[in-house]
Design an enzyme around this catalytic site. Structure first.
Site, PDB file in Angstrom:
ATOM      1  N   CYS A  31       1.382  -0.873  -0.908  1.00  0.00           N
ATOM      2  CA  CYS A  31       0.476  -1.541  -0.047  1.00  0.00           C
ATOM      3  C   CYS A  31      -0.855  -1.007   0.124  1.00  0.00           C
ATOM      4  CB  CYS A  31       1.280  -1.720   1.226  1.00  0.00           C
ATOM      5  SG  CYS A  31       2.088  -0.574   2.128  1.00  0.00           S
ATOM      6  N   HIS A  42      -3.654  -0.900   7.633  1.00  0.00           N
ATOM      7  CA  HIS A  42      -2.991   0.162   6.896  1.00  0.00           C
ATOM      8  C   HIS A  42      -3.972   1.110   6.104  1.00  0.00           C
ATOM      9  CE1 HIS A  42       1.057   1.669   5.068  1.00  0.00           C
ATOM     10  NE2 HIS A  42       0.444   2.292   5.873  1.00  0.00           N
TER      11      HIS A  42
END
Length: 546
Positions: free
Chosen positions: A55, A116
Site C-alpha cells: 500500500c 499512510h
C-alpha cells in the site's frame, strides 16, 4: 467525445480489494451494484497494474506518477510500510503530487480516508508529510492505516486465548506453588500485552481533521458513513468551483469492520460485509454528483492500491482477504494477483460507456492524465513514469504508451513487463519469485506476507519468462524449446531494465530503521495527560469545516 476544460475529479481508492471482488469483474455472489453501475457508464480496464503490490509505495506512486524507488518510498528491509504514526519517514516534500498541481490551477482539493504516507519529520507539529503539506486543502481520516490492533476486541481475544491455554495445559492439576508461579508468569506476559494494546490503540489509531485530532482512539461506529458524509459535503461545498476529491477507503484492509446495516448481510462473511458497505459509499458519491448535475463534468476513477491479501485468515479459518480471480498470488508479491487491480473510469459524454480495454496501464497514469485535463504542465525537473490515459480511453489510440513496465518488490526490481509494438504478446520476466509456504499454497502463509530478498525468495538465472497474453495465470514458464525467441526476448527486457536503472538517483531512504521507529517527540495526542490520549470531537466538528 469532447472534454470540457477544468473538469472535477473524484478518485476512489480501495485498500486490498481484489480484481475478482466486484461484480463487473466476474464475481457472482458479492453484491457491488454501484461499482458495477460505474463500470457500465465508463471504461473498465482489465489490465490496470499497481506500481507496487504494497500500500505505501503504491500510494506514493499513485500520488506522484513515479515509481516509489524514485522518492525513497521503497523499503530495503522486510518492513515495507509505516506502522507508527510517530515515525519520521514519509513522502518527501520535494515530491509533487497531482493535488499540488491542481491546487496551483485553482482547484479545491481534499483527501478523505487513508493517507499512510507519513505525518511529521522533526516535531509533532511540523506535519511535513501530512496531506496538507502535499497540496490538499482539506484532510479527514487516518494518517496511518487501518491496523488490526485498532480494534478493541483484540484485548478480549488475547485474554480468552491465555485462559484457554492455561486450561489446556491443565495447570489446575499441578502443585499449587508451581501453578501460582506459572500463572504469575502468564499474568505478566498478558499484562504486558494488554498494556501495549491499551496504549498502542489511542497512540496509533486516531482520526484527524486537517491538523487536529478529532477522535482518539478511533471508533469504528458508522466510520464509513461519517467519512462518506464528509466527502459528500465537500462536493456540495465546492459544486460551483473545480474540485479534486480523493476518497481513500479504509476497506478492505484488516481489521475488517462494517456498520450494523451491513454486518452479517453478505454471503462472504466479514469481508463481504465490508465490501458491500464500501460499494454503498461509492453509490452515495455517485448520487451526490447526479443530484448536483455534476456527473457530466466529473471524471470518476475507481481502483485498489494492490491485490487482495490472500494470507489473511483468522484463527477460526475464516478468510479475511478477497479474491484475485484467476490470478496467482496477491498483496506483497508481483504475481498478477498482487498487482492487477480493478480500474474503472467514467466521464459521461467524454469517455465511451461500457468499453473494456486490455492494454497494460498503471495507477501512475492518473497523475499525468489529471494534470493535463486540469491544464497543468507536468514538472520538467523530474521523470514522470505515468502516461496520459485519455487517448486510450477515447479510442484515439489502441495501444498503451507503456512499452515497458517495471515491477518492484519494495526496493528490489522483481520483474519487467514488455508489450512490443505491433505485437499482441505481453512478456513478463521475473528475476526472483517469493517462496510460497506451505508447498502448493498461493501465498506466504508462514510470514503472513511475502518478503523481497534473501532466504524468502528464489532467484532465477535466466529470468522466469511468461507470455501473459497467453498465460495470464502464470502457470507455464517459457523455455528456449517452447519459445524460439527466448534469449532474444530476455536480452531486450534486461537491456530495458538496465536503461531504467540508469535513470534512478540516490535519494534518502524514507523506510530506514531510523525513519521507521517510534519517536515519542513525534507522537500526537489530543490531550496533555501523557499517554492517556482520549478525545472524541468528531460530532462537534465537520459541517462548518472547509
Amino acid at each position: 467525445f469532447h472534454a470540457v476544460s477544468m473538469p472535477n475529479f473524484v478518485l476512489l481508492m480501495a485498500d486490498d480489494l481484489g480484481i475478482g471482488d466486484p461484480g463487473c469483474y466476474g464475481n457472482k455472489t458479492l453484491r457491488t451494484p454501484n461499482i458495477d453501475r460505474l463500470a457500465r457508464g465508463g471504461v473498465s480496464s482489465r489490465s490496470t497494474l499497481a506500481a507496487s503490490p504494497l500500500c505505501k509505495p503504491s500510494r506514493a506512486a499513485f500520488m506522484t506518477g513515479r515509481y516509489p524507488i524514485r522518492s525513497g518510498m521503497a523499503s530495503r528491509s522486510q518492513v515495507g510500510v509505516f506502522v507508527f504514526s510517530a515515525s519520521s519517514g514519509g513522502l518527501p516534500h520535494s515530491e509533487i503530487t497531482f493535488a499540488k498541481l491542481l491546487k496551483n490551477q485553482g482547484y479545491s482539493t481534499a483527501l478523505i480516508g487513508k493517507w499512510h504516507l507519513g505525518t511529521s519529520c522533526h516535531n509533532r507539529t511540523d506535519l511535513c508529510h501530512h496531506p496538507l503539506s502535499h497540496g490538499f486543502d482539506y484532510f479527514h481520516g487516518l494518517p496511518v492505516t487501518n491496523l488490526r490492533d485498532c480494534k478493541p476486541e483484540k484485548v478480549i481475544t488475547i485474554t480468552l486465548l491465555t485462559l484457554a491455554v492455561l486450561r489446556w495445559l491443565g495447570l489446575v492439576q499441578v502443585p499449587p506453588c508451581i501453578f501460582f508461579c506459572l500463572f504469575f508468569l502468564a499474568a505478566l506476559v498478558l499484562g504486558g500485552l494488554l498494556c501495549f494494546l491499551h496504549y498502542f490503540r489511542p497512540l496509533n489509531c486516531f482520526l484527524m481533521r486537517n491538523r487536529d485530532i478529532t477522535q482518539q482512539p478511533m471508533s469504528y461506529d458508522n466510520l464509513t458513513q461519517r467519512l462518506t458524509a464528509d466527502a459528500a459535503q465537500f462536493i456540495q461545498r465546492n459544486a460551483k468551483t473545480p474540485f479534486l476529491l480523493v476518497l481513500a477507503f479504509l476497506h478492505m484492509h484488516t481489521a475488517l469492520f462494517s456498520s450494523k446495516d451491513f454486518a452479517g448481510k453478505s454471503k462472504h462473511g466479514a469481508y463481504g460485509d465490508a465490501a458491500e458497505e464500501m460499494d454503498w459509499s461509492v453509490g452515495q458519491i455517485l448520487d451526490v454528483l447526479d443530484e448536483l448535475k455534476l456527473a457530466n463534468n466529473t471524471l470518476v476513477y475507481f481502483s485498489s492500491d494492490q491485490g487482495a491479501h490472500v494470507e489473511e485468515v483468522t484463527i477460526k479459518g475464516e478468510g479475511h482477504g478477497g479474491s484475485n480471480g484467476i490470478y496467482k498470488g496477491g498483496k506483497a508479491n508481483n504475481w498478477e494477483g498482487g498487482i492487477r487491480v480493478p480500474g474503472i473510469l467514467r466521464w459521461p459524454g467524454v469517455i465511451q460507456a461500457g468499453l473494456e480495454i486490455d492494454e497494460p496501464t498503471s495507477n501512475m497514469d492518473i497523475f499525468p492524465t489529471v494534470a493535463k485535463l486540469a491544464g497543468s504542465p507536468l514538472p520538467e525537473d523530474r521523470i514522470i513514469d505515468g502516461r496520459d490515459l485519455m487517448p486510450l480511453l477515447q479510442g484515439r489510440s489502441h495501444r498503451s504508451d507503456h512499452e515497458f513496465l517495471f515491477h518492484y518488490c519494495n526496493f528490489y526490481l522483481n520483474a519487467v513487463r514488455w508489450h512490443p509494438q505491433n505485437s499482441t504478446s505481453i512478456w513478463k520476466a521475473f528475476f526472483f519469485t517469493p517462496k510460497f509456504f506451505p508447498e502448493g499454497a498461493n501465498g506466504c502463509f508462514a510470514t503472513h506476507v511475502c518478503f523481497c530478498h534473501g532466504q524468502y525468495v528464489t532467484y532465477h538465472d535466466p529470468p522466469l519468462l511468461f507470455d501473459i497474453s497467453q498465460d495470464p495465470r502464470e502457470r507455464n514458464p517459457l523455455t528456449p524449446t517452447s519459445q524460439p525467441r527466448f534469449r532474444e526476448i530476455l536480452e531486450t527486457m534486461q537491456e530495458a531494465a538496465a536503461r531504467h536503472a540508469e535513470t534512478l538517483q540516490d535519494v534518502p531512504n524514507q523506510l530506514s530503521l531510523g525513519n521507521l521507529i517510534w519517536k515519542p517527540w513525534l507522537q500526537m495526542c489530543c490531550s496533555s495527560s501523557g499517554l492517556f490520549c482520549q478525545c472524541d470531537w468528531e460530532k462537534q466538528v465537520g459541517r462548518g469545516s472547509h
